[in-house]
Structure formats: structure tokens, C-alpha cells
Write a protein that holds these residues in place. Structure first.
Motif, mmCIF file in Angstrom:
data_model
loop_
_atom_site.group_PDB
_atom_site.id
_atom_site.type_symbol
_atom_site.label_atom_id
_atom_site.label_comp_id
_atom_site.label_asym_id
_atom_site.label_seq_id
_atom_site.Cartn_x
_atom_site.Cartn_y
_atom_site.Cartn_z
ATOM 1 N N MET A 1 -3.188 -6.027 2.583
ATOM 2 C CA MET A 1 -1.859 -6.169 3.194
ATOM 3 C C MET A 1 -1.314 -4.867 3.718
ATOM 4 N N ALA B 1 0.389 -0.195 6.856
ATOM 5 C CA ALA B 1 0.368 1.474 7.188
ATOM 6 C C ALA B 1 -0.266 1.773 8.533
ATOM 7 N N GLU C 1 -0.848 -7.946 13.079
ATOM 8 C CA GLU C 1 -0.181 -7.762 11.828
ATOM 9 C C GLU C 1 0.324 -9.210 11.380
ATOM 10 N N PRO D 1 5.204 -10.940 -0.312
ATOM 11 C CA PRO D 1 5.274 -10.159 -1.607
ATOM 12 C C PRO D 1 5.811 -10.808 -2.843
ATOM 13 N N VAL D 2 6.887 -11.715 -2.708
ATOM 14 C CA VAL D 2 7.524 -12.159 -3.328
ATOM 15 C C VAL D 2 6.630 -13.386 -3.927
ATOM 16 N N GLY E 1 13.297 -9.371 -4.238
ATOM 17 C CA GLY E 1 11.935 -8.167 -3.475
ATOM 18 C C GLY E 1 12.719 -7.552 -1.986
ATOM 19 N N SER F 1 11.512 -5.514 0.893
ATOM 20 C CA SER F 1 10.463 -4.765 1.557
ATOM 21 C C SER F 1 11.028 -3.882 2.684
ATOM 22 N N LEU G 1 15.702 -7.912 -11.761
ATOM 23 C CA LEU G 1 14.605 -7.205 -11.571
ATOM 24 C C LEU G 1 14.281 -6.776 -10.227
ATOM 25 N N THR G 2 13.958 -5.593 -9.910
ATOM 26 C CA THR G 2 13.584 -5.599 -8.095
ATOM 27 C C THR G 2 12.246 -4.773 -8.020
ATOM 28 N N GLY G 3 11.833 -5.082 -7.003
ATOM 29 C CA GLY G 3 10.706 -4.398 -6.332
ATOM 30 C C GLY G 3 10.333 -4.580 -4.894
ATOM 31 N N ALA H 1 6.662 -1.829 -10.123
ATOM 32 C CA ALA H 1 5.774 -1.285 -8.952
ATOM 33 C C ALA H 1 4.869 -2.148 -8.552
ATOM 34 N N ASP H 2 4.719 -3.278 -9.326
ATOM 35 C CA ASP H 2 3.701 -4.251 -8.870
ATOM 36 C C ASP H 2 3.965 -5.734 -9.906
HETATM 37 C C1 B12 Z 1 3.269 -8.869 6.099
HETATM 38 C C2 B12 Z 1 4.532 -8.023 6.600
HETATM 39 C C3 B12 Z 1 5.387 -8.474 7.296
HETATM 40 C C4 B12 Z 1 5.309 -9.956 7.831
HETATM 41 C C5 B12 Z 1 5.988 -10.488 6.608
HETATM 42 C C6 B12 Z 1 5.373 -11.982 6.556
HETATM 43 C C7 B12 Z 1 5.987 -12.793 5.109
HETATM 44 N N1 B12 Z 1 5.868 -14.068 5.357
HETATM 45 O O1 B12 Z 1 6.020 -12.218 4.175
HETATM 46 C C8 B12 Z 1 6.221 -9.812 9.072
HETATM 47 C C9 B12 Z 1 5.365 -9.700 10.211
HETATM 48 C C10 B12 Z 1 7.115 -10.987 9.301
HETATM 49 C C11 B12 Z 1 6.928 -8.516 9.033
HETATM 50 C C12 B12 Z 1 8.116 -8.231 9.599
HETATM 51 C C13 B12 Z 1 8.616 -6.757 9.715
HETATM 52 N N2 B12 Z 1 8.127 -5.661 8.894
HETATM 53 CO CO1 B12 Z 1 6.704 -5.906 7.594
HETATM 54 N N3 B12 Z 1 5.064 -5.628 6.550
HETATM 55 C C14 B12 Z 1 4.324 -6.627 6.197
HETATM 56 C C15 B12 Z 1 3.374 -5.963 5.239
HETATM 57 C C16 B12 Z 1 2.043 -5.520 6.315
HETATM 58 C C17 B12 Z 1 2.569 -6.677 4.202
HETATM 59 C C18 B12 Z 1 3.649 -7.416 3.087
HETATM 60 C C19 B12 Z 1 2.585 -7.773 2.183
HETATM 61 O O2 B12 Z 1 2.320 -8.801 1.986
HETATM 62 N N4 B12 Z 1 2.501 -6.810 1.126
HETATM 63 C C20 B12 Z 1 1.373 -7.052 -0.001
HETATM 64 C C21 B12 Z 1 2.212 -6.894 -1.103
HETATM 65 C C22 B12 Z 1 1.268 -7.549 -2.400
HETATM 66 O O3 B12 Z 1 2.356 -5.758 -1.542
HETATM 67 P P1 B12 Z 1 3.820 -5.228 -1.794
HETATM 68 O O4 B12 Z 1 4.832 -5.629 -0.630
HETATM 69 O O5 B12 Z 1 3.871 -3.599 -1.927
HETATM 70 O O6 B12 Z 1 4.564 -5.996 -3.171
HETATM 71 C C23 B12 Z 1 3.735 -5.387 -4.389
HETATM 72 C C24 B12 Z 1 5.073 -4.658 -4.852
HETATM 73 O O7 B12 Z 1 5.928 -3.847 -3.940
HETATM 74 C C25 B12 Z 1 6.048 -5.488 -5.854
HETATM 75 N N5 B12 Z 1 6.765 -6.199 -5.349
HETATM 76 C C26 B12 Z 1 7.197 -6.816 -4.130
HETATM 77 N N6 B12 Z 1 8.254 -7.516 -4.042
HETATM 78 C C27 B12 Z 1 8.653 -7.588 -5.297
HETATM 79 C C28 B12 Z 1 9.658 -8.470 -5.772
HETATM 80 C C29 B12 Z 1 10.010 -8.294 -7.261
HETATM 81 C C30 B12 Z 1 11.146 -9.007 -7.624
HETATM 82 C C31 B12 Z 1 9.342 -7.343 -8.063
HETATM 83 C C32 B12 Z 1 9.518 -7.443 -9.385
HETATM 84 C C33 B12 Z 1 8.277 -6.770 -7.512
HETATM 85 C C34 B12 Z 1 8.007 -6.684 -6.135
HETATM 86 O O8 B12 Z 1 4.916 -6.447 -6.435
HETATM 87 C C35 B12 Z 1 3.947 -7.008 -5.186
HETATM 88 C C36 B12 Z 1 2.827 -7.391 -5.697
HETATM 89 O O9 B12 Z 1 1.921 -6.570 -6.513
HETATM 90 C C37 B12 Z 1 4.079 -4.672 4.784
HETATM 91 C C38 B12 Z 1 3.292 -3.527 4.333
HETATM 92 C C39 B12 Z 1 3.378 -3.239 2.773
HETATM 93 N N7 B12 Z 1 3.225 -2.020 2.354
HETATM 94 O O10 B12 Z 1 3.607 -4.029 2.191
HETATM 95 C C40 B12 Z 1 5.038 -4.398 6.088
HETATM 96 C C41 B12 Z 1 6.246 -3.700 5.757
HETATM 97 C C42 B12 Z 1 7.028 -4.276 4.611
HETATM 98 N N8 B12 Z 1 7.138 -4.152 7.087
HETATM 99 C C43 B12 Z 1 7.895 -3.352 7.505
HETATM 100 C C44 B12 Z 1 8.657 -3.232 8.688
HETATM 101 C C45 B12 Z 1 9.170 -2.013 9.313
HETATM 102 C C46 B12 Z 1 8.653 -4.571 9.221
HETATM 103 C C47 B12 Z 1 9.484 -4.905 10.728
HETATM 104 C C48 B12 Z 1 10.906 -4.217 10.644
HETATM 105 C C49 B12 Z 1 8.656 -4.622 11.762
HETATM 106 C C50 B12 Z 1 7.420 -5.280 11.893
HETATM 107 N N9 B12 Z 1 6.348 -4.808 11.244
HETATM 108 O O11 B12 Z 1 7.216 -6.439 12.452
HETATM 109 C C51 B12 Z 1 9.923 -6.497 10.327
HETATM 110 C C52 B12 Z 1 11.126 -6.698 9.429
HETATM 111 C C53 B12 Z 1 11.434 -8.042 9.421
HETATM 112 C C54 B12 Z 1 12.519 -8.180 8.501
HETATM 113 N N10 B12 Z 1 13.885 -8.258 8.937
HETATM 114 O O12 B12 Z 1 12.580 -8.070 7.234
HETATM 115 C C55 B12 Z 1 7.752 -2.040 6.586
HETATM 116 C C56 B12 Z 1 8.967 -1.878 6.060
HETATM 117 C C57 B12 Z 1 9.316 -0.140 5.960
HETATM 118 C C58 B12 Z 1 10.689 0.024 5.252
HETATM 119 N N11 B12 Z 1 10.770 0.858 4.112
HETATM 120 O O13 B12 Z 1 11.705 -0.563 5.896
HETATM 121 C C59 B12 Z 1 6.426 -2.207 5.825
HETATM 122 C C60 B12 Z 1 6.169 -1.317 4.482
HETATM 123 C C61 B12 Z 1 5.245 -1.559 6.890
HETATM 124 C C62 B12 Z 1 5.141 -0.279 6.979
HETATM 125 N N12 B12 Z 1 4.428 0.502 6.282
HETATM 126 O O14 B12 Z 1 5.988 0.357 7.594
HETATM 127 N N13 B12 Z 1 6.399 -7.552 8.119
#
Ligand code: B12
Length: 265
Positions: free
Chosen positions: A104, A109, A121, A162-163, A205, A207, A233-235, A252-253
Motif C-alpha cells: 500500500m 508513493a 489507488e 492503517p488504523v 492515526g 495519515s 499513542l499516535t502514528g 512507527a508501525d
Molecule cells: C489507501 C490510501 C488512501 C485511501 C484511504 C482508504 C482507507 N479506507 O483507508 C483514500 C483513497 C481514501 C485516500 C485518500 C487520500 N489520500 Co491517501 N493514502 C492511502 C495510502 C496509499 C495507503 C494507506 C495505507 O493503507 N497504508 C498501509 C499502512 C499499513 O501503512 P501506514 O499508513 O504507514 O501505517 C502504519 C504506520 O504508519 C502506523 N500507523 C498508522 N496509523 C496509526 C495509528 C496509530 C494509533 C498508531 C499507533 C500507528 C499507526 O502503523 C501502521 C501499520 O504498521 C497512503 C500511502 C501510505 N504511505 O500509507 C496514502 C496517503 C496517506 N494519502 C495521501 C493523500 C495526500 C491522500 C489524499 C489527500 C489524496 C488522494 N490520494 O486521494 C486523500 C485525502 C483524504 C483525506 N481527507 O484524508 C498521502 C498523505 C501525505 C500527507 N503527508 O499528507 C499519502 C501518504 C500518499 C502519499 N505518498 O502522498 N488515501
């Protein structure tokens, strides 16, 4: 060699039965795309497959395989990759941290750099939600739990996936988790926290960067509703430290989140 090959042609090249190649395709070991009813395999993918290390925990790149299926919009194939990873290398937590999470993040990216369309996406996200639904069902141990954790994303942040992954990993480690999902209004978050028994931590969370002020405001409000020994806690992809939003800890994860809660409580 032609630019793409059928399953039978690939089998001939590899000197194996065509059902063997079909199985490689089904479990995602060999990237392929569907042309009508027929699978087509790129010659370049076949060449790198031939040179690929033998599968195993180190050798098989399950994240890339899942990425390919998600980008193709292939839900059944995505689940096959997850089942294959579960059968040979990972437990469900490992699938989140080493397979689905990286796939994801790569999609995010590539969307950000403009090489992947936003529709792809969105389609991948919809499939990922269903994969999390299926995987999460396997991550609920029976018996006494270690305490309650309430999780969610603040108002304006639509990222629930992510949450949900963090929620499942915490559940697998023995916590009772209330996952409020994404874009949670402050008053709903506060109500859920106030109605929880055995609360040990609240997780938020973040994001998307534009939700940082909302997260900060939410944390201020929740602190007035929770006991002093409940951890905040946040992430998430938009922050890199607890200081960014005023929480007690940043993880971080999902595995780190679990470690922090069990260490601090
Ligand atoms: C899927 C996704 C979406 C989906 C969400 C669907 C859903 N039901 O969740 C949709 C299409 C709706 C979406 C919309 C948008 N998204 Co988006 N999305 C993503 C994407 C590709 C994957 C998220 C995901 O599942 N990641 C997989 C998890 C496992 O990884 P993770 O998020 O890093 O989570 C881990 C840790 O961070 C941590 N963690 C995460 N949350 C939490 C919470 C707590 C409490 C704790 C302790 C730890 C923790 O643990 C997780 C698991 O190990 C990310 C890319 C990314 N880098 O993640 C972009 C991303 C988050 N999105 C982004 C953006 C810009 C948007 C949009 C503005 C534009 C768009 N792409 O359409 C809109 C914003 C909507 C809004 N108002 O929020 C950017 C955010 C950049 C920023 N810093 O602002 C990202 C990073 C993409 C990028 N590389 O630019 N998105």
C-alpha cells in the motif's frame, strides 16, 4: 521471444508443466495480467523469475507480488498471495507489516509521484479493505484480554485502513480494541473513550498532514476525559513524532504500538 507469453508458452520456456506456471501465477510468484480469459506473462518478468532466488522467508518478495495484484484490481489473486505468504513465511501480523503495508505504501508513493492513477489507488484501497476484513477475522484470540484500546482517525482524515491494521495487530496481542474508523468527530471519539471499561490506551492515526491540527485538538479534548495513566499513542504517514500532535508516544508501525502499550502498562 515475444513481448508477452501465454501460460503454455511460459511453461515451455521454463521446461515445466503448464499447471505449474498457472499455480505460480495464481499465488503471485509470477506477475501476469489477464487479457480476456487468458493470462499473459511479460517476457521480462519471465526472465527475472528464472533468476529469482528460491522462495522462502528471505527470498520471496510477497509485498511486490501483492502490489502487482492490487494494481491490477485482482482481488482473488491478492487473496491468493496472502494465503501463500501465510502458508510459507508469515503469520497474520507479518502479512500486515511485511506484505500488505509495503504494497500500500508503494501504491501511495507511485500515486504521489504521478506514475499511478488515483482510480487505481482507490480500487486497490477497496480491495485492501476486504483483505483486512478477511485477515482480521483470524486475529481474535479467545480468553481474558489485557485491557481496552480505542483507535480512530481525527475529523478530516479519511484513512481507516492503517488504523484497522493496527487494531488487528493489537487484538492478536490480546487487547480488546474499539476501532472507530476514519474521520471521527471529536464528540464521538470522546464518548467512545468515556464509555470504555478497562481503558489502557487511546490511539490516533494521522495519515494526512492537513489533519494534524484536528489531531492536536482531539488529543487535548480526550486528555480531559481520560485518567492520567491512559496512554495517548499516535502514528500514521503524516507524522514522525509524538511532538507533532502532542501525544505521549509515537509508533512507527503496529508492532511498535503493541510493544509500547505492553511496556508502559
Ligand atoms: C489507501 C490510501 C488512501 C485511501 C484511504 C482508504 C482507507 N479506507 O483507508 C483514500 C483513497 C481514501 C485516500 C485518500 C487520500 N489520500 Co491517501 N493514502 C492511502 C495510502 C496509499 C495507503 C494507506 C495505507 O493503507 N497504508 C498501509 C499502512 C499499513 O501503512 P501506514 O499508513 O504507514 O501505517 C502504519 C504506520 O504508519 C502506523 N500507523 C498508522 N496509523 C496509526 C495509528 C496509530 C494509533 C498508531 C499507533 C500507528 C499507526 O502503523 C501502521 C501499520 O504498521 C497512503 C500511502 C501510505 N504511505 O500509507 C496514502 C496517503 C496517506 N494519502 C495521501 C493523500 C495526500 C491522500 C489524499 C489527500 C489524496 C488522494 N490520494 O486521494 C486523500 C485525502 C483524504 C483525506 N481527507 O484524508 C498521502 C498523505 C501525505 C500527507 N503527508 O499528507 C499519502 C501518504 C500518499 C502519499 N505518498 O502522498 N488515501
Amino acid at each position: 521471444m515475444a513481448a508477452t507469453l501465454s501460460v503454455r508458452e511460459a511453461a515451455e520456456e521454463l521446461g515445466v508443466h503448464y499447471m505449474t506456471v498457472y499455480r505460480y501465477v495464481r499465488i503471485g510468484r509470477l506477475p501476469a495480467t489477464k487479457d480476456g480469459a487468458e493470462w499473459r506473462i511479460r517476457a521480462a518478468d519471465l526472465a527475472s523469475f528464472t533468476n529469482e532466488p528460491k522462495p522462502g522467508r528471505g527470498g520471496a518478495d510477497w509485498g511486490s507480488r501483492l502490489y502487482q495484484r492490487l494494481v491490477n484490481g485482482d482481488e482473488a489473486g491478492s487473496w491468493n498471495v496472502i494465503e501463500a505468504a501465510l502458508a510459507s513465511a508469515h503469520d497474520a501480523t507479518g502479512v500486515y507489516t511485511d506484505v500488505l503495508g509495503p504494497a500500500m505504501r508503494r501504491i501511495g508513493a507511485e500515486w504521489a509521484e504521478g506514475s499511478l492513477d488515483v482510480a487505481i489507488e482507490h480500487r486497490a484501497s477497496a480491495i485492501a479493505s476486504r483483505l483486512v476484513g478477511r485477515l482480521g477475522a483470524r486475529m481474535r484470540p479467545r480468553g481474558r484480554h489485557k485491557g481496552t484500546v480505542v483507535l480512530g482517525s481525527p475529523a478530516g482524515d479519511r484513512h481507516s485502513l492503517p488504523v484497522a491494521m493496527v487494531a488487528d495487530v493489537l487484538r492478536a496481542s490480546g487487547y480488546e480494541v474499539t476501532d472507530l474508523g476514519a474521520d471521527v468527530p471529536d464528540e464521538s471519539f470522546e464518548m467512545a473513550v468515556s464509555n470504555s471499561t478497562g481503558l489502557v490506551a487511546v490511539g490516533i492515526g494521522v495519515s494526512v498532514s492537513k489533519a494534524i491540527p484536528a489531531a492536536r485538538r482531539l488529543i487535548g479534548r480526550l486528555r480531559r476525559a481520560i485518567a492520567d495513566d491512559v496512554l495517548v499513542l499516535t502514528g500514521g504517514a503524516a507524522i514522525e513524532s509524538a511532538g507533532a500532535v502532542g501525544s505521549d508516544f509515537y509508533a512507527a508501525d503496529a508492532v511498535e504500538a503493541t510493544e509500547i502499550i505492553s511496556r508502559e502498562r
